[in-house]
Design a protein around this motif. Structure first.
Motif, mmCIF file in Angstrom:
data_model
loop_
_atom_site.group_PDB
_atom_site.id
_atom_site.type_symbol
_atom_site.label_atom_id
_atom_site.label_comp_id
_atom_site.label_asym_id
_atom_site.label_seq_id
_atom_site.Cartn_x
_atom_site.Cartn_y
_atom_site.Cartn_z
ATOM 1 N N PHE A 158 37.361 30.758 35.462
ATOM 2 C CA PHE A 158 37.703 32.116 35.044
ATOM 3 C C PHE A 158 36.570 33.098 35.362
ATOM 4 O O PHE A 158 36.821 34.270 35.643
ATOM 5 N N PHE B 49 36.974 34.984 38.639
ATOM 6 C CA PHE B 49 37.945 36.079 38.736
ATOM 7 C C PHE B 49 37.566 37.265 37.842
ATOM 8 O O PHE B 49 37.936 38.398 38.126
ATOM 9 N N TYR C 79 35.238 39.026 39.987
ATOM 10 C CA TYR C 79 36.018 39.664 41.060
ATOM 11 C C TYR C 79 36.527 41.032 40.584
ATOM 12 O O TYR C 79 36.408 42.037 41.289
ATOM 13 N N SER C 80 37.071 41.048 39.357
ATOM 14 C CA SER C 80 37.606 42.306 38.822
ATOM 15 C C SER C 80 36.502 43.348 38.662
ATOM 16 O O SER C 80 36.674 44.516 39.036
ATOM 17 N N LEU D 27 35.411 44.771 41.921
ATOM 18 C CA LEU D 27 36.365 45.774 42.432
ATOM 19 C C LEU D 27 36.129 47.115 41.753
ATOM 20 O O LEU D 27 36.134 48.169 42.397
ATOM 21 N N LEU D 28 35.902 47.061 40.436
ATOM 22 C CA LEU D 28 35.663 48.304 39.691
ATOM 23 C C LEU D 28 34.375 48.989 40.144
ATOM 24 O O LEU D 28 34.264 50.211 40.102
ATOM 25 N N ALA E 217 37.849 44.190 48.435
ATOM 26 C CA ALA E 217 38.406 42.985 47.811
ATOM 27 C C ALA E 217 37.781 41.709 48.384
ATOM 28 O O ALA E 217 37.497 40.764 47.634
ATOM 29 N N ILE F 63 41.884 29.589 47.339
ATOM 30 C CA ILE F 63 42.847 30.630 46.966
ATOM 31 C C ILE F 63 42.334 32.003 47.423
ATOM 32 O O ILE F 63 43.067 32.799 48.020
ATOM 33 N N PHE G 187 44.151 34.513 50.058
ATOM 34 C CA PHE G 187 44.613 35.859 49.709
ATOM 35 C C PHE G 187 43.883 36.962 50.478
ATOM 36 O O PHE G 187 44.463 37.999 50.766
ATOM 37 N N LEU G 188 42.616 36.741 50.748
ATOM 38 C CA LEU G 188 41.791 37.868 51.200
ATOM 39 C C LEU G 188 41.319 37.818 52.652
ATOM 40 O O LEU G 188 40.802 38.806 53.161
ATOM 41 N N MET H 120 45.315 44.158 49.427
ATOM 42 C CA MET H 120 45.162 43.526 48.105
ATOM 43 C C MET H 120 44.526 44.509 47.128
ATOM 44 O O MET H 120 44.936 44.599 45.974
ATOM 45 N N ASP I 250 46.396 45.705 43.876
ATOM 46 C CA ASP I 250 45.829 45.135 42.650
ATOM 47 C C ASP I 250 44.412 45.670 42.461
ATOM 48 O O ASP I 250 43.425 44.948 42.637
ATOM 49 N N PRO I 251 44.266 46.962 42.101
ATOM 50 C CA PRO I 251 42.933 47.577 42.088
ATOM 51 C C PRO I 251 41.983 46.987 41.053
ATOM 52 O O PRO I 251 40.769 47.089 41.196
ATOM 53 N N TYR I 252 42.514 46.391 39.986
ATOM 54 C CA TYR I 252 41.624 45.853 38.943
ATOM 55 C C TYR I 252 41.469 44.334 39.028
ATOM 56 O O TYR I 252 40.787 43.732 38.210
ATOM 57 N N GLY I 253 42.164 43.723 39.972
ATOM 58 C CA GLY I 253 42.008 42.277 40.152
ATOM 59 C C GLY I 253 42.725 41.421 39.123
ATOM 60 O O GLY I 253 42.522 40.209 39.076
ATOM 61 N N LEU I 254 43.558 42.064 38.277
ATOM 62 C CA LEU I 254 44.224 41.295 37.210
ATOM 63 C C LEU I 254 45.256 40.334 37.776
ATOM 64 O O LEU I 254 45.345 39.173 37.378
ATOM 65 N N MET J 37 45.359 39.100 40.735
ATOM 66 C CA MET J 37 44.655 38.013 41.420
ATOM 67 C C MET J 37 44.157 36.981 40.416
ATOM 68 O O MET J 37 44.305 35.770 40.609
ATOM 69 N N ALA J 38 43.552 37.480 39.312
ATOM 70 C CA ALA J 38 43.009 36.560 38.301
ATOM 71 C C ALA J 38 44.127 35.683 37.738
ATOM 72 O O ALA J 38 43.968 34.462 37.627
ATOM 73 N N LEU K 184 47.165 35.024 39.028
ATOM 74 C CA LEU K 184 47.741 34.143 40.053
ATOM 75 C C LEU K 184 46.812 32.979 40.387
ATOM 76 O O LEU K 184 47.218 31.811 40.381
ATOM 77 N N ALA K 185 45.549 33.330 40.647
ATOM 78 C CA ALA K 185 44.613 32.301 41.093
ATOM 79 C C ALA K 185 44.337 31.292 39.986
ATOM 80 O O ALA K 185 44.299 30.083 40.238
ATOM 81 N N MET K 186 44.160 31.788 38.748
ATOM 82 C CA MET K 186 43.912 30.844 37.649
ATOM 83 C C MET K 186 45.124 29.942 37.445
ATOM 84 O O MET K 186 44.980 28.758 37.129
#
Lengths: 380, 305
Positions: free
Chosen positions: A121, A124, A127-128, A131-132, A137, A374, A378-379, B190, B194-198, B200-201, B203-205
């Motif tokens: 976790f 990710f 990752y979020s 992005l902020l 990405a 993953i 995706f990226l 992407m 999904d600008p905040y990555g939620l 992705m989080a 889906l990936a988790m």
């Protein structure tokens, strides 16, 4: 006379002194710090010493065009660095890890695999946040993987998603892996009660040879079919493990976990260190990457510990898991498992958690490779 | 038996080699063609002629040298693509362009036929028999209009290929892709979706958990099978070896007592295995440095002729 003076002037221009900047000095000091941490504190010396020395080599000020620097095409370091940029070294490291890892504790108690999943976790979450903070990405994904606490995986992913940030990401990942004994204990203590820390887990059962042989084959088939992009890492990890467990390829297993992994560790450590050339490395982005890496690592540790607590709600009292092994879900093998053992012993000198912690620890290796696959899928 | 095994291994290696070779050229596709060229692409001689493009769909380099091109189904070997030309090696997912100007003396990529009035275009393997791809040429093409696969390399192919996947293209694209993306990378898309990555989080988790949950269940299953088989073996052993304590010899008890004593007091003589108490077998590792054999001078041998 003029000729001699000109030659001397030219020689001076070629020397490191003439080309030094304060950034070079700063990076050399950081390299010395890494070496000191490795030798004095013995924190991951096998990684920190090559990386630290590589930092010094990479930051010797050079006159450009001598085909010596790591970023100059055709130089020795540049050729060795191809193993990092093209992603050859990480799968070879995984081969060695597979050949030296005993998955028995995981096979005897397969639910420990889930702790390895939960600890991802951190990747990710970082990752979020990345992005902020405005990262693209692909760069955010590469930064997030630091939370997997797996140097080879971080290098593999960043070489594909964000090659420009690879130096900072690799150094950050290895630094935090070395700092596992410092970072993890406070988080483990913060999220656990005294009663939980005293939980005694059931001794793992004996695992038959057949199960150990089946594990890498089934493990590869299941994980690689779900995330084929992680094949270089998972394929080599499970192949190395099959060499070990088959019992008939002892020589190959010994080479993979001995001389080969040593050679690749030297090359990867040294070249990653070299890649931190001051002009490429000392930027605001690198500082942000270090910050995000720490955040990712902290979240990963907390997620592992908290997941065990949640899992315990559904388990019978005799099957409860000590949450102090939750931190081992990050894949810094075997340091995070060792941290579980040491923290556990401070509360009960007879409660040995090491063998239990090795389960989530090796699950973390699989989990971080899957997570990397993953992100790549995706990226890229 | 050993010789027999060698034959099998050699056979398998050859099969593997040929299957690889086969894999290479079957990755070639006729991709785009232009029949009447009056204002389109010019060759290196500044001449406008009809052209066609071959696409390598694989992710490895394919050498097209030695293959054949033809516009006549009864003469598949009409034009031999020269071997040894470095330019006949088509890089992964790249194209090569041929000029159908009936001027083969102008280089490897100028064939000895034209597309005008040709019924078909055929690409044949180096064996001269296997048709890799063929396309029926449309008769109603406007000048400077190209006919090609809508998406590079996709659609039917081979000796019985129909026109599926082919169409009149809106623009000609010699040596480049027929279909291009709108310029945004997957990473950019992407970030937009999904600008905040939620997402992705989540889906990936989920994928990580699903993968490891499946592994958990599989190994729970194999574990219980292993335990059952272990139990079966133990039961069978107990049935055949019913030895009462009274029948056990004193030597056995002495050996067990000695083993426990050694385990408790002199742990180093034991190897440690879970649930099994054993005395480690003494090993004397062989080394040529300590071998008496190597330290002796070899006696001369007399050879009888």
């Amino acid at each position: 006379m003029d000729q001699i003076i000109n030659n001397l002037q030219q020689f001076w221009d070629y020397t490191g002194f003439a080309n030094t900047t304060y950034q070079h000095i700063l990076m050399i000091c950081i390299g010395l710090g890494f070496i000191a941490m490795g030798i004095i504190k013995e924190w991951e010396p096998l990684l920190l010493i090559p990386i630290g020395f590589g930092m010094i080599i990479g930051n010797i000020p050079l006159y450009p065009g001598l085909s010596v620097g790591i970023y100059e095409e055709g130089s020795v370091f540049n050729i060795l660095y191809h193993g990092v940029t093209q992603g050859w070294y990480p799968p070879l490291i995984f081969l060695g890890i597979g050949a030296m890892t005993d998955f028995s504790s995981l096979i005897s108690n397969p639910k420990l695999l889930l702790i390895g999943a939960a600890a991802q976790f951190g990747i990710f979450a970082a990752y979020s946040i990345a992005l902020l903070l405005g990262f693209e990405a692909n760069a955010a994904g590469a930064i997030g993987i630091i939370g997997g606490a797996d140097g080879p995986t971080a290098i593999f992913l960043s070489s594909r998603l964000a090659p420009d940030l690879m130096g900072a990401i690799a150094v950050s990942a290895y630094s935090y892996m070395a700092l596992v004994p410092l970072i993890q204990p406070p988080i483990m203590l913060l999220f656990t009660t005294k009663k939980e820390r005293l939980i005694r887990m059931k001794a793992p059962r004996v695992v038959s040879k057949m199960e150990k042989v089946i594990f890498p084959i089934v493990g590869l088939l299941l994980t690689a079919f779900i995330v084929p992009s992680a094949l270089p890492l998972l394929g080599m990890l499970f192949f190395g493990n099959l060499l070990k467990e088959s019992g008939v390829t002892r020589r190959l297993a010994e080479t993979a976990r001995g001389p080969m992994i040593d050679i690749v560790t030297i090359l990867i450590g040294l070249t990653v260190g070299c890649s931190t050339q001051a002009d490429k490395f000392l930027q605001l982005e690198s500082v942000l990457i270090f910050g995000l890496g720490a955040f990712s690592f902290i979240v990963a540790t907390a997620a592992g510990v908290l997941f065990v607590k949640i899992l315990n709600l559904f388990l019978k009292p005799e099957n409860k898991i000590n949450p102090l092994i939750g931190n081992a879900g990050v894949s810094a093998v075997p340091d995070s498992a060792r941290v579980s053992q040491l923290v556990g012993l401070t509360f009960d000198r007879t409660n040995h958690l090491l063998m239990h912690a090795m389960g989530p620890n090796v699950a973390g290796v699989i989990g971080s490779a899957v997570a990397a696959g993953i992100l790549l899928g995706f990226l890229s | 038996m050993k010789r027999y095994n060698k034959f099998i291994c050699t056979g398998l290696l050859l099969l593997f080699h040929f299957s690889l070779s086969g894999q290479n050229v079957i990755d070639l596709r006729l991709n785009e063609l232009l029949i009447i060229n009056t204002e389109d692409f010019q060759d290196d001689f500044g001449v406008q002629s009809s052209w066609f493009e071959i696409f390598n769909i694989s992710y490895g380099t394919v050498d097209i040298g030695g293959c054949y091109l033809s516009n006549d189904p009864n003469d598949l070997k009409k034009y031999t693509i020269p071997r040894g030309d470095v330019l006949t090696k088509i890089k992964p997912r790249q194209h090569v362009l041929f000029w159908a100007d009936n001027k083969p003396y102008r280089g490897s990529f100028h064939v000895n036929f034209t597309l005008e009035d040709s019924p078909v275009l055929i690409l044949t393997s180096s064996d001269g028999k296997t048709i890799l791809d063929m396309v029926t040429l449309p008769t109603d093409m406007e000048p400077n209009q190209s006919y090609g696969r809508v998406v590079d390399g996709e659609g039917s192919f081979g000796p019985n290929s129909d026109d599926s996947g082919w169409a009149v293209l809106s623009r000609t694209s010699p040596s480049t892709n027929n279909y291009t993306l709108d310029g945004k990378s997957r990473s950019e898309m992407m970030k937009e979706t999904d600008p905040y990555g939620l997402l992705m989080a989540i889906l990936a988790m989920s994928v990580v958990f699903i993968a490891l949950i499946i592994l958990t269940f599989v190994f729970k299953g194999t574990g219980s099978i292993a335990l059952k088989s272990f139990q079966k073996k133990a039961d069978a052993y107990n049935k055949t070896k019913k030895v009462s304590l009274a029948e056990t010899s004193a030597e056995t008890f002495a050996a067990i007592a000695m083993a426990i004593h050694l385990y408790a007091n002199e742990n180093e003589v034991h190897d440690i295995e879970t649930t099994i108490l054993t005395i480690e077998r003494g090993r004397k590792n062989y080394s040529p440095w300590s071998s008496k054999f190597y330290t002796l001078r070899k006696m001369p041998e007399r050879r009888n002729k």
